[in-house]
Design an enzyme around this catalytic site. Structure first.
Site, PDB file in Angstrom:
ATOM      1  N   HIS A   1       0.740  -1.307  -0.070  1.00 32.00           N
ATOM      2  CA  HIS A   1       0.150  -0.034   0.035  1.00 32.00           C
ATOM      3  C   HIS A   1       0.869   1.308   0.033  1.00 32.00           C
ATOM      4  O   HIS A   1       1.079   2.060  -0.823  1.00 32.00           O
ATOM      5  CB  HIS A   1      -0.873  -0.033   1.240  1.00 32.00           C
ATOM      6  CG  HIS A   1      -1.769   1.363   1.297  1.00 32.00           C
ATOM      7  ND1 HIS A   1      -3.063   1.174   0.382  1.00 32.00           N
ATOM      8  CD2 HIS A   1      -1.753   2.296   1.915  1.00 32.00           C
ATOM      9  CE1 HIS A   1      -3.651   2.524   0.498  1.00 32.00           C
ATOM     10  NE2 HIS A   1      -2.870   3.188   1.451  1.00 32.00           N
TER      11      HIS A   1
ATOM     12  N   HIS B   1       3.465  12.828   2.192  1.00 34.23           N
ATOM     13  CA  HIS B   1       3.613  11.293   2.601  1.00 34.23           C
ATOM     14  C   HIS B   1       5.235  11.047   2.731  1.00 34.23           C
ATOM     15  O   HIS B   1       5.420   9.801   3.023  1.00 34.23           O
ATOM     16  CB  HIS B   1       3.137  10.533   1.497  1.00 34.23           C
ATOM     17  CG  HIS B   1       1.594  10.640   1.306  1.00 34.23           C
ATOM     18  ND1 HIS B   1       0.608  10.313   1.933  1.00 34.23           N
ATOM     19  CD2 HIS B   1       0.943  11.596   0.176  1.00 34.23           C
ATOM     20  CE1 HIS B   1      -0.426  10.669   1.624  1.00 34.23           C
ATOM     21  NE2 HIS B   1      -0.531  11.356   0.417  1.00 34.23           N
TER      22      HIS B   1
ATOM     23  N   HIS C   1      -1.219   4.478  -2.480  1.00 33.01           N
ATOM     24  CA  HIS C   1      -1.574   5.304  -1.255  1.00 33.01           C
ATOM     25  C   HIS C   1      -1.321   6.793  -1.685  1.00 33.01           C
ATOM     26  O   HIS C   1      -2.059   7.592  -1.559  1.00 33.01           O
ATOM     27  CB  HIS C   1      -0.569   4.998  -0.315  1.00 33.01           C
ATOM     28  CG  HIS C   1      -0.677   5.795   1.049  1.00 33.01           C
ATOM     29  ND1 HIS C   1      -1.875   5.736   1.575  1.00 33.01           N
ATOM     30  CD2 HIS C   1       0.071   6.725   1.590  1.00 33.01           C
ATOM     31  CE1 HIS C   1      -1.833   6.600   2.797  1.00 33.01           C
ATOM     32  NE2 HIS C   1      -0.673   7.119   2.867  1.00 33.01           N
ATOM     33  N   VAL C   2      -0.131   6.952  -2.337  1.00 31.71           N
ATOM     34  CA  VAL C   2       0.158   8.492  -2.748  1.00 31.71           C
ATOM     35  C   VAL C   2      -0.282   8.717  -4.119  1.00 31.71           C
ATOM     36  O   VAL C   2      -0.052   8.285  -5.072  1.00 31.71           O
ATOM     37  CB  VAL C   2       1.645   8.739  -2.811  1.00 31.71           C
ATOM     38  CG1 VAL C   2       2.034  10.298  -3.267  1.00 31.71           C
ATOM     39  CG2 VAL C   2       2.333   8.451  -1.377  1.00 31.71           C
ATOM     40  N   HIS C   3      -1.202   9.763  -4.298  1.00 34.97           N
ATOM     41  CA  HIS C   3      -2.019  10.109  -5.460  1.00 34.97           C
ATOM     42  C   HIS C   3      -1.332  10.881  -6.326  1.00 34.97           C
ATOM     43  O   HIS C   3      -1.714  12.019  -6.658  1.00 34.97           O
ATOM     44  CB  HIS C   3      -3.521  10.634  -5.125  1.00 34.97           C
ATOM     45  CG  HIS C   3      -4.161   9.512  -4.419  1.00 34.97           C
ATOM     46  ND1 HIS C   3      -5.402   8.937  -5.237  1.00 34.97           N
ATOM     47  CD2 HIS C   3      -4.175   8.740  -3.311  1.00 34.97           C
ATOM     48  CE1 HIS C   3      -5.978   8.085  -4.154  1.00 34.97           C
ATOM     49  NE2 HIS C   3      -5.133   8.022  -3.088  1.00 34.97           N
TER      50      HIS C   3
END
Length: 73
Positions: A29, A39, A66-68
């Protein structure tokens, strides 16, 4: 002391037969490396533990979400 996931991975990685499984792919993730300020370092505790295993067992590729934000190395 350790999570079931930790124990499972520690047991399974050495069992991989690269003749039968030529590509070792890991999905997770939270990425260990990213340049998104919001993040930054989120995956560091996992990286410290698991990255040496991935190197030792020659993991071919790791996919994380997770990181967009789009990034690649």
């Amino acid at each position: 002391k350790y999570t079931p996931q930790y124990n499972w991975l520690q047991e399974e990685l050495p069992k991989v037969d690269r003749e039968q499984t030529p590509w070792l792919i890991v999905l997770m993730h939270t990425p260990w490396y990213n340049s998104d300020n919001y993040h930054y370092m989120e995956g560091e505790t996992m990286r410290v533990v698991f990255e040496p295993w991935f190197v030792e067992h020659k993991v071919d590729v790791v996919f994380a979400g997770h990181v967009h934000s789009y990034e690649r190395s």
